[in-house]
Design an enzyme around this catalytic site. Sequence first.
Site, short mmCIF file in Angstrom:
data_model
loop_
_atom_site.label_atom_id
_atom_site.label_comp_id
_atom_site.label_asym_id
_atom_site.label_seq_id
_atom_site.Cartn_x
_atom_site.Cartn_y
_atom_site.Cartn_z
N ARG A 167 41.10 45.42 41.50
CA ARG A 167 42.19 44.64 40.91
C ARG A 167 41.73 43.20 40.64
O ARG A 167 42.46 42.24 40.88
CB ARG A 167 43.43 44.65 41.81
N SER A 213 52.98 47.91 42.12
CA SER A 213 52.45 47.71 43.47
C SER A 213 52.28 46.21 43.72
O SER A 213 51.55 45.54 42.99
CB SER A 213 51.11 48.42 43.62
N GLU A 250 49.11 41.44 44.53
CA GLU A 250 48.48 41.75 43.24
C GLU A 250 48.98 40.83 42.13
O GLU A 250 48.20 40.36 41.31
CB GLU A 250 48.74 43.21 42.84
#
Length: 350
Positions: free
Chosen positions: A164, A246, A346
């Site tokens: 990520r 998420s 994130e």
Amino acid sequence: MIVENNVPLQPYNSFGIVARAQNLVRIASEADVAELRADPRWRDAPRFVLGGGSNIVLTGDVKPLVLKVEIKGLRLVEETPRAWIVEAGAGEIWHDAVQWMLEHGYPGLENLALIPGTVGGAPVQNIGAYGVELQDRFDSLDAIDLDTGRGFTLDAAQCAFGYRDSVFKHVRSGPNDFGLSGRALITRVRFRLPKPWKAVVGYLDLERKMEETGNFTPSATDVFDWVCAIRRAKLPDWRVLGNAGSFFKNPTVTPEQCADIIARDPKIVHYPMDDGSIKLAAGWLIDACGWKGKSVGNAGVYERQALVLVNRGGLENPVTGGEVMTLAKAIQTSVYERFGIRLEPEPVVV
């Protein structure tokens, strides 16, 4: 080129947070960037690049000039015996682009179906799901240096993909640093889709789908449909219940750390990685701390998946960025106090 003033950003972020852009310009082509740089009022103005708004938390009005990327286009660039090279404009909706490729006979991204956001945001985040990451299917991208106005192209190595992560999430801190956060606007992305196609179905949820259906040789369309069904069952539709997907990255630990946690919590969900580390399921950690279904103000933890924070206030009484971050920090504290692990968000906090 038209610069809009006092633009509501609630429709442009998947959390549905109320905020405004003092100034916003829509970028539909590279020429729009050139025109913007030629205007002395905006050439040196602070900028914020906005794609689909699916990976941000707005904590207030946005003062920098918002560049809303709306560059379209989908085409096959090249076909070789080993791959299809497909190009997509940065403003294309990610899921729509995946579906277009599949319908035109270019499989390979089906495991990444139904991920919210735009094509331009995909390499920034190095999105991934169900056993596939963007870097596995990436060829190259085109971008514009907003400081100089020059176009450039990057391959996978130059994007410095990580979990990520990419060069686009890092700020340049010195003359030898290639961080591109705030400096680059991605215009087009090219994907290398391998031939012959091979299904990636090693992920537990997909293995269950094979067992349920008795289909152990799924087509790309089968995998696409399964992924969509799994995501719809587990995750809320951001158009109905605002969220940013998420919210935390799955943390990685050493085998020794994992063994210590297993000794105390034998049911912890964990996955061995190729480099010898162990990835832990952040959703399981959050759930184990009792957060599933809990709320702070209008920010809540989704009942079906503890990894997703949601907007419980809807459009009429929407969550604030402050509420989201208060909840996120409380979850981080709980997980650290119980497991000694620091969860990393994130989304980008603006």
